[in-house]
Design an enzyme around this catalytic site. Structure first.
Site, PDB file in Angstrom:
ATOM      1  N   PRO A 173       0.827  -1.205   0.000  1.00  0.00           N
ATOM      2  CA  PRO A 173       0.000   0.000   0.000  1.00  0.00           C
ATOM      3  C   PRO A 173       0.864   1.260   0.000  1.00  0.00           C
ATOM      4  CG  PRO A 173      -0.792  -1.593   1.618  1.00  0.00           C
ATOM      5  CD  PRO A 173       0.527  -2.108   1.115  1.00  0.00           C
ATOM      6  N   VAL A 174       0.392   2.282  -0.716  1.00  0.00           N
ATOM      7  CA  VAL A 174       1.148   3.522  -0.830  1.00  0.00           C
ATOM      8  C   VAL A 174       1.367   4.158   0.534  1.00  0.00           C
ATOM      9  CG1 VAL A 174       1.114   5.861  -1.759  1.00  0.00           C
ATOM     10  CG2 VAL A 174       0.370   3.951  -3.186  1.00  0.00           C
ATOM     11  N   CYS A 175       0.335   4.137   1.392  1.00  0.00           N
ATOM     12  CA  CYS A 175       0.492   4.780   2.695  1.00  0.00           C
ATOM     13  C   CYS A 175       1.512   4.045   3.556  1.00  0.00           C
ATOM     14  CB  CYS A 175      -0.855   4.870   3.413  1.00  0.00           C
ATOM     15  SG  CYS A 175      -1.615   3.276   3.754  1.00  0.00           S
ATOM     16  N   THR A 176       1.622   2.720   3.364  1.00  0.00           N
ATOM     17  CA  THR A 176       2.638   1.960   4.110  1.00  0.00           C
ATOM     18  C   THR A 176       4.027   2.411   3.707  1.00  0.00           C
ATOM     19  OG1 THR A 176       1.192   0.034   4.344  1.00  0.00           O
ATOM     20  CG2 THR A 176       3.560  -0.343   4.573  1.00  0.00           C
ATOM     21  N   TYR A 208       4.504   6.346   4.851  1.00  0.00           N
ATOM     22  CA  TYR A 208       4.441   6.788   6.240  1.00  0.00           C
ATOM     23  C   TYR A 208       4.642   5.696   7.280  1.00  0.00           C
ATOM     24  CZ  TYR A 208       2.150  10.547   3.711  1.00  0.00           C
ATOM     25  OH  TYR A 208       1.874  11.532   2.812  1.00  0.00           O
TER      26      TYR A 208
END
Length: 971
Positions: A552-555, A558
């Site tokens: 996932p992009v957020c993983t 951030y």
């Protein structure tokens, strides 16, 4: 006698794939080793080839003629094609002098390997697996101290009694670099690590790392091991067979001693003499020295004797690979050696029907290069081999070994036979340590062409045709019906599951046998798929087929929690900074020129995605360094500060839990320190890549770079941009532009548009001088420091980011040999399922498994007894007109009780029972090929005779899936 010595300096690029298997210390020991190999027939040549490919420092080759054995200066001695008397003499001397000693031999379809590494041989690294490293969540003070791992870590990999050490811990620093400590795994997944009561309180971060233990093995000398054999088997049921093979080899040695020769090929009288000698041998003893009360399998001994005069290249490849791996174990002290005898037999290659076995006349020598093979299978089988037309897909490591095997076996070497090799890749330096048909001067050339040339040199009678087109959906006009109609079988040596699936599907479509092999490190497999006999190629278990995991992009942005996350983030950084931005600017170059004098929002709209590069065109090396330093600050200091300003370390969610908990590790900003190697290397790599992109000269002078960085002021901190709590995506880089900012930007644009285009950089993993891997490794390491994640070293980073499969020549040669054995069966003619074998081996763990393939998956059409597999074909007989759709549907209902409710060709819907009667009538009157043309807009390819149709039928259960219906037209 000849001695081959190599430069002791290790070429890490050449041996890059092997280093992932053996590690640097083991490779350095191999480069300094001395090996004596006696016996240079097929098996000895295979052992020598493998040892040379893997970089052994000194290899002394000895022919089988008498020589003086008093001067044994080698660390390892290997005997092949030797008499028992010589084995006992040399083995005793080696055992006395503490020299590792091996005996390897093949007799037809049976192979033998013996290892004596001495009475106290220490294996420094017994397993192939990397030491387990995990990130720490918390450590308590107490006796015992309790260590809690991050939640994403699978604690089942840690076991009671494992030794571990620690690094990177803040607070409880007494654990960093401590002596190995034993652990106990608790029911809740925490680890007891011993007394920590007197240590400083734990603050954050750190990693726990497994410490591998050495093991000591004790081997008996050959004279003792002959009567008290310890055999490597995969199950107790195999022990008796291995002991009978042991007695068969002893009897063959006795026969050779009495008669001065091996038994004549398929001579019943000679075979009976061998069985008699086996009966008269001194009984074997168990581990405690007690006599073993076992019945001799006389039929097995007789079969061994009948074919023992033969010499087969696949057997030499298999045993030569295992023997070479044992040599590596001896000199590198990595992986557990065999204990002590290994017997490998492929007697399942012989026909089961006694009447079809070869005769002495058919197996008599012809004074040709194939006499060793004729002695086992006969001249008639050799002629059949020579007429074969085979397609080899992939000319890499396994492909080269298979081509060598084809040349030695004579596959397609007759006037009417041929081999076609298809591969689109070009030769790289890292290929040369395994793909032995290639040489340094071949780098950059197509693999298929060079492999074909080299194979012709091995056997000038072999007709080899190279094709440099990939075999995939884009080339079905090349590899079409006519092409496959002339192919008898396919061998696949591919390195991706996607490619394997496609080739397997083609073989299923055209009813062609498929031989498929693959390796990873010291493990490998060889599978066989035969139309109507075995099941088709299936996907590996879930999780094993991933060829590049996605996160996932957020993983990645951030909440990274593993080294894989940091490496993917760094890889994305490379793409965005040095390829995508350059491509975007080049693409918009003309538009930028037209906007150079424009005021308005369209300027910002166009430039938003490239502002980071477009601020100022780099003109000098110093400009590149300034940019790299600034980017370091943005990524590893200000970016983290920005994140923490919106999500502070003590932020509490509405449910009362801390925001930074569980899988979310709270980061901390780094401060640039020019004395830190990783900080300096990041700037060095980033500045050089930025220079390459701007077509400027770079620099490798780290001393000068350090001095330059010390003289530079760190960039002024940028204002912290907002973060959207909903999706946690950082706002774009654009800021408010006033008149002054626009004026400066226009000036930049004018300069920019007078400059040459940027050079987009395409990531290359195998060029160690281009800074690509250096940048990714340094960026990932800094990212890991931000989040307290154990970082990967450069070698690990290169393997993970480059999706490099660890590889070694021994495994490659072994699986190619296993493929060759199944090839004998496929070419030999119709065989039952029980004759074929799937194979798996793991040389580091001494696992050698062979098993019967599964039968084809069958769909039973209830309530009928008719069965349906993907090998079945619905044929239009020759001389009859092609069926209309109406007749096809009627035929399926009359013959099989199937009332079709939907019919598809690929994604195109040909028929549906839900259509209106008018629309159904239009389709039902058309022939199937006409229908395909009308729906898809194109005719089936010229010469195409098989249309694969998908159908669903009335009355079937919801979970029922029908194999494809192969609709075959008359030739």
């Amino acid at each position: 006698m000849g001695v081959l010595e190599t430069d002791k300096l290790l070429d890490e690029q050449l041996y890059s794939r092997q280093l992932y298997v053996l590690d640097l210390p083991a490779m350095q020991r191999i480069r300094g080793a001395k090996v004596l190999l006696s016996g240079l027939q097929g098996l000895g040549a295979e052992v020598a080839k493998n040892l040379v490919l893997m970089g052994v420092g000194s290899l002394t080759l000895h022919d089988p003629h008498p020589t003086c054995w008093s001067d044994l200066a080698a660390q390892v001695v290997v005997l092949t094609a030797s008499k028992l008397e010589e084995q006992l003499k040399v083995g005793a001397l080696c055992h006395k002098l503490k020299i590792c000693f091996l005996v390897a031999d093949t007799r037809g379809l049976v192979g033998q390997l013996f290892c004596d590494f001495g009475e106290d041989f220490t294996v420094q690294d017994p397993t192939e697996a990397e030491p387990l490293t995990a990130a720490i969540q918390h450590i308590s003070q107490g006796s015992p101290g309790i260590l809690t791992l991050r939640k994403e870590v699978d604690v089942r990999y840690f076991r009671d009694g494992d030794l571990v050490t620690f690094s990177g811990i803040e607070g409880m620093v007494e654990l960093n670099g401590c002596d190995p400590r034993p652990i106990r795994v608790q029911e809740d997944g925490t680890l007891e690590i011993g007394n920590t009561a007197t240590f400083s309180p734990y603050l954050r971060g750190g990693a726990v790392t497994e410490v591998k233990r050495s093991k000591t093995v004790s081997h008996k000398p050959l004279d003792v091991a002959l009567l008290q054999p310890r055999v490597v088997v995969q199950g107790s049921e195999e022990t008796h067979r291995a002991r009978c093979l042991h007695q068969a080899f002893r009897a063959l040695h006795e026969f050779q001693s009495l008669h001065g020769r091996l038994p004549q090929p398929w001579d019943p009288a000679d075979a009976e003499k061998v069985v008699g000698l086996a009966r008269s041998l001194e009984p074997l003893k168990g581990t405690e020295g007690e006599p073993l009360e076992e019945l001799l399998d006389e039929a097995l001994v007789q079969t061994v004797a009948l074919s023992s005069a033969g010499a087969l290249s696949p057997m030499a490849a298999m045993l030569g690979a295992v023997a070479a791996q044992e040599v590596l174990k001896a000199i590198s002290r990595k992986f557990m050696p065999l204990d002590q005898w290994l017997y490998f037999d492929a007697l399942d290659c012989l026909p089961e029907d006694g009447e079809s076995l070869p005769t002495p006349e058919d197996c008599a020598p012809r004074r040709c290069r194939y006499d060793g093979q004729i002695a086992v299978f006969g001249a008639g089988f050799q002629e059949k081999l020579s007429r074969q037309h085979y397609l080899l897909v992939g000319a890499g490591a396994i492909g080269c070994e298979l081509l060598k095997g084809f040349a030695l076996m004579g596959l397609g070497a007759g006037d009417s036979g041929s081999v076609t090799v298809a591969d689109m890749d070009h030769i790289e330096r890292s290929n040369l340590s395994r793909q032995f048909l290639f040489r340094t001067q071949d780098i950059g050339r197509p693999k298929a062409e060079v492999a074909a040339e080299a194979t012709r040199r091995l056997n000038s009678h072999l007709q080899v045709t190279p094709l440099t087109h990939p075999l995939d959906p884009t080339t079905e006009h090349i590899y079409e019906d006519n092409f496959f109609s002339h192919v008898d079988g396919v061998a696949a040596a591919l390195d991706s599951f996607q490619a394997r699936h496609y080739v397997a599907a083609r073989c299923t479509h055209y009813l062609k046998p498929l031989l498929e092999a693959g390796t990873q490190g010291t493990s490998g497999h060889a599978y066989v798929f035969v139309p109507h006999v075995t099941d088709v190629y299936r996907a590996p278990p879930s999780g094993l087929a991933a060829e590049g995991a996605t996160y996932p992009v957020c993983t990645l942005r951030y909440f990274p929690s593993s080294v894989e996350h940091t490496l993917q983030w760094a890889r994305d950084e490379f793409e965005g900074l040095f390829r995508l931005s350059a491509e975007t600017i080049n693409r918009h170059q003309e538009a930028l020129a037209s906007l150079a004098e424009t005021d308005g929002p369209q300027v910002l709209t166009l430039l938003e995605e490239v502002l980071g590069v477009l601020r100022q065109r780099a003109q000098t090396w110093k400009d590149c360094v300034v940019w790299a330093l600034g980017h370091w600050q943005r990524r590893f200091h200000y970016g983290i500060r920005q994140l923490l300003s919106h999500f502070p370390p003590d932020k509490v969610l509405e449910d009362g839990n801390l925001f930074w908990s569980g899988g979310k590790q709270c980061p901390k900003p780094l401060d640039f320190d020019v004395s830190q190697d990783t900080h300096l290397l990041y700037v060095l790599a980033a500045a050089n890549l930025y220079a390459q992109m701007h077509r400027l000269p770079g620099s490798r002078d780290q001393t000068a770079l350090r001095e330059l960085l010390e003289s530079l002021l760190l960039p002024v901190p940028q204002a912290l941009a907002p973060i959207s709590p909903s999706d946690l995506e950082l706002a774009g880089a654009s800021a408010e532009f006033g008149p002054e900012q626009l004026k400066k930007l226009h000036q930049v644009l004018k300069v920019w548009n007078r400059s040459p285009p940027l050079e987009p950089l395409k990531f290359q993993k195998d060029n160690d001088s281009n800074f690509h891997v250096d940048f990714v490794a340094a960026a990932a390491s800094l990212r890991a420091q931000n989040y307290g994640i154990p970082p990967a070293n450069r070698s690990q980073s290169k393997r993970i980011v480059g999706q490099i499969i660890p590889a070694i020549a021994t495994t490659t040669a072994a699986v190619a040999g296993l493929v060759g054995l199944e090839l004998y069966k496929v070419v030999g003619g119709p065989r039952p399922l029980r004759a074929f074998r799937h194979s798996y081996l793991h040389l580091a763990e001494n696992r050698f498994e062979r098993w019967e393939p599964c039968a084809p998956a069958v769909q039973k059409l209830h309530p009928l007894t008719w069965t349906w597999t993907c090998w079945n074909r619905l044929e239009v007989p020759a001389g009859q007109p092609e069926k209309t759709l109406k007749l096809l549907l009627a035929y399926l209902e009359e013959q099989f009780g199937l009332r079709v409710r939907m019919l598809l060709f690929g994604k195109a819907l040909l028929y549906s029972a839900r259509w209106s009667p008018e629309k159904q009538a239009q389709r039902l009157a058309l022939r199937v090929t006409e229908l395909v043309q009308q729906v898809t807009g194109r005719m089936p390819q010229p010469g195409q005779r098989v249309l694969v149709l998908e159908l669903s039928c009335e009355g079937e259960e919801e979970d029922t899936t029908f194999p494809p219906l192969h609709y075959q037209l008359a030739v």
